[in-house]
Enzyme design. Structure first.
Site, PDB file in Angstrom:
ATOM      1  NE  ARG A 164       3.578  -4.437 -11.988  1.00  0.00           N
ATOM      2  CZ  ARG A 164       1.959  -4.287 -11.687  1.00  0.00           C
ATOM      3  NH1 ARG A 164       1.819  -3.494 -12.013  1.00  0.00           N
ATOM      4  NH2 ARG A 164       1.497  -5.634 -12.226  1.00  0.00           N
ATOM      5  CG  LEU A 168      -1.901  -1.404   1.243  1.00  0.00           C
ATOM      6  CD1 LEU A 168      -2.393  -0.787   2.284  1.00  0.00           C
ATOM      7  CD2 LEU A 168      -2.856  -1.451   0.051  1.00  0.00           C
ATOM      8  CG  HIS A 169       1.095   3.336  -3.168  1.00  0.00           C
ATOM      9  ND1 HIS A 169      -0.349   4.298  -4.098  1.00  0.00           N
ATOM     10  CD2 HIS A 169       0.876   2.633  -4.280  1.00  0.00           C
ATOM     11  CE1 HIS A 169      -0.424   3.513  -4.889  1.00  0.00           C
ATOM     12  NE2 HIS A 169      -0.043   3.223  -5.164  1.00  0.00           N
ATOM     13  CG  HIS A 194      -2.935   1.066  -2.531  1.00  0.00           C
ATOM     14  ND1 HIS A 194      -1.632   1.186  -2.494  1.00  0.00           N
ATOM     15  CD2 HIS A 194      -3.801   0.399  -3.875  1.00  0.00           C
ATOM     16  CE1 HIS A 194      -1.579   0.449  -3.709  1.00  0.00           C
ATOM     17  NE2 HIS A 194      -2.532  -0.032  -4.391  1.00  0.00           N
ATOM     18  CB  SER A 224       2.642   2.076  -9.458  1.00  0.00           C
ATOM     19  OG  SER A 224       2.339   1.118  -9.401  1.00  0.00           O
ATOM     20  CD  GLU A 255     -10.093   9.918 -12.560  1.00  0.00           C
ATOM     21  OE1 GLU A 255      -9.194  11.104 -12.710  1.00  0.00           O
ATOM     22  OE2 GLU A 255     -11.445  10.622 -12.380  1.00  0.00           O
ATOM     23  CE  LYS A 256      -0.283   3.905 -12.247  1.00  0.00           C
ATOM     24  NZ  LYS A 256       0.001   1.949 -11.847  1.00  0.00           N
ATOM     25  CD  GLN A 283      -5.525  -8.325 -11.504  1.00  0.00           C
ATOM     26  OE1 GLN A 283      -6.339  -8.767 -10.535  1.00  0.00           O
ATOM     27  NE2 GLN A 283      -4.839  -7.008 -11.277  1.00  0.00           N
ATOM     28  CD  GLN A 340      -8.108  -2.260 -11.480  1.00  0.00           C
ATOM     29  OE1 GLN A 340      -8.046  -2.997 -12.080  1.00  0.00           O
ATOM     30  NE2 GLN A 340      -8.107  -1.360 -10.866  1.00  0.00           N
TER      31      GLN A 340
HETATM   32  P1  AMP Z   1      -3.636  -2.019  -6.809  1.00  0.00           P
HETATM   33  O1  AMP Z   1      -3.240  -2.154  -5.717  1.00  0.00           O
HETATM   34  O2  AMP Z   1      -1.983  -1.512  -7.680  1.00  0.00           O
HETATM   35  O3  AMP Z   1      -4.111  -3.303  -7.358  1.00  0.00           O
HETATM   36  O4  AMP Z   1      -4.466  -0.908  -6.718  1.00  0.00           O
HETATM   37  C1  AMP Z   1      -5.636  -0.541  -5.508  1.00  0.00           C
HETATM   38  C2  AMP Z   1      -6.850   0.671  -6.585  1.00  0.00           C
HETATM   39  O5  AMP Z   1      -5.536   0.876  -6.266  1.00  0.00           O
HETATM   40  C3  AMP Z   1      -6.856   0.680  -7.102  1.00  0.00           C
HETATM   41  O6  AMP Z   1      -8.551   1.310  -7.967  1.00  0.00           O
HETATM   42  C4  AMP Z   1      -5.930   1.792  -8.420  1.00  0.00           C
HETATM   43  O7  AMP Z   1      -6.628   2.075  -9.348  1.00  0.00           O
HETATM   44  C5  AMP Z   1      -5.828   2.226  -7.004  1.00  0.00           C
HETATM   45  N1  AMP Z   1      -4.502   3.059  -6.994  1.00  0.00           N
HETATM   46  C6  AMP Z   1      -3.361   2.934  -7.344  1.00  0.00           C
HETATM   47  N2  AMP Z   1      -2.917   3.704  -7.737  1.00  0.00           N
HETATM   48  C7  AMP Z   1      -3.128   4.477  -7.151  1.00  0.00           C
HETATM   49  C8  AMP Z   1      -2.676   6.192  -7.367  1.00  0.00           C
HETATM   50  N3  AMP Z   1      -1.161   6.203  -7.493  1.00  0.00           N
HETATM   51  N4  AMP Z   1      -3.182   6.405  -7.352  1.00  0.00           N
HETATM   52  C9  AMP Z   1      -5.402   6.128  -6.647  1.00  0.00           C
HETATM   53  N5  AMP Z   1      -5.006   4.720  -7.236  1.00  0.00           N
HETATM   54  C10 AMP Z   1      -4.329   4.466  -7.296  1.00  0.00           C
END
Ligand code: AMP
Length: 281
Positions: A189, A33-34, A37, A187, A150-151, A61, A155
């Site tokens: 990543r 998490l960042h 999230h 991210s 929206e990142k 996925q 999706q």
């Molecule tokens: P993930 O853990 O990458 O699958 O992301 C989980 C949720 O957090 C998804 O809805 C992503 O679009 C959102 N998310 C990831 N990175 C960001 C970001 N930098 N800003 C806003 N939402 C994010």
């Protein structure tokens, strides 16, 4: 703070908590998490009486086995970050078999063509995996509101389509992209980038912003050429795609019409694949 790893126990707990007035807000994540999230979770806390977040690295996925294997898994640190927001957030962190019952495959989805563009074209099977896990999670959590960044704009549109096609009584809330001070989109990543690469990666958003500033005075082919040339002088990147598409259809455009456009980019920096996007008008 409660952490469940069995769906039945989570469901029992939610049934016991729910009242006529309560609403469940849900934030699905893959962990590591960042701030991005956490901003989704804060929004859910503000708008709901109950907030559930899932942490699950969804194997179906991932089209690249190395990406799946290297995906950061940091449950303890994640729980610590969630706790700084609120002790009342409920965490669902199942094992793969709990979600897939020993049969780790995707269902096939038709999202009216949204699944064929950009990430869908470049990551075969990705959106079948996303659809499969999001549907499973929605069926377990039964949220009133679900929060997506929206990142991952494609999706977000696909999840809206999933809800529409399955007549699910869930409100999908799109949330703005959280960025580092450099402009780099946050991210999970990014943890795989070196410090130098993190600085270099700021070039992605800088270029998107320049494209946005040129949108009203340039044609779409001119803008695509501009971005291609910009990355050509930065050989540390390999561009996977750069597209300009209407927000609704996501079909890459070459002529501007009277609709909302976004620019979408995916690049490799070293062996880390990064995506970003920006609204253009
Ligand atoms: P993930 O853990 O990458 O699958 O992301 C989980 C949720 O957090 C998804 O809805 C992503 O679009 C959102 N998310 C990831 N990175 C960001 C970001 N930098 N800003 C806003 N939402 C994010």
């Amino acid at each position: 703070m409660l952490i469940f790893n069995k769906k039945a126990l989570l469901q029992n707990h939610l049934e016991a908590l729910k009242t006529a007035q309560s609403t469940i807000g849900f934030v699905p994540t893959m962990g590591a998490l960042h701030e991005g999230h956490l901003s989704l979770m804060q929004r859910s806390l503000n708008e709901n009486t109950i907030t559930v977040i899932s942490i699950f690295v969804n194997p179906t996925q991932f089209n690249n086995p190395e990406d799946l294997q290297k995906y950061p898994r940091t449950l303890e640190a994640d729980a610590g970050k969630i706790k700084t927001l609120s002790d009342s957030i409920i965490i669902f962190a199942p094992e793969v078999d709990e979600m897939y019952d020993g049969n780790t495959i995707s269902q096939h989805y038709n999202f009216d063509g949204l699944e064929n563009q950009m990430e869908g074209a470049h990551r075969p099977g990705h959106f079948d995996g996303v659809g499969t896990i999001v549907k499973k999670l929605f069926d377990i959590v039964k949220p009133n509101n679900a929060y997506f960044g929206e990142k991952d704009f494609q999706q977000l549109q696909i999840v809206k389509k999933l809800v529409e096609k399955n007549n699910l009584p869930i409100n999908i809330v799109g949330c703005p992209i959280s960025r580092e001070a450099s402009g780099l989109a946050m991210s999970s990543r990014n943890a795989r980038l070196s410090d130098t690469e993190k600085q270099e990666a700021a070039f992605i958003y800088k270029t998107l912003q320049e494209a946005k500033s040129k949108f009203s005075t340039s044609s779409i082919p001119q803008l695509k050429q501009f971005v291609e040339d910009a990355f050509a002088s930065h050989p540390e990147f390999t561009t996977d795609y750069f597209e300009i598409a209407p927000e609704e259809s996501l079909v890459p455009a070459s002529i501007k019409e009277n609709t909302k456009y976004r620019a979408f980019i995916a690049v490799f920096l070293g062996n880390v694949r990064l995506i970003d996007n920006i609204s253009l008008n």
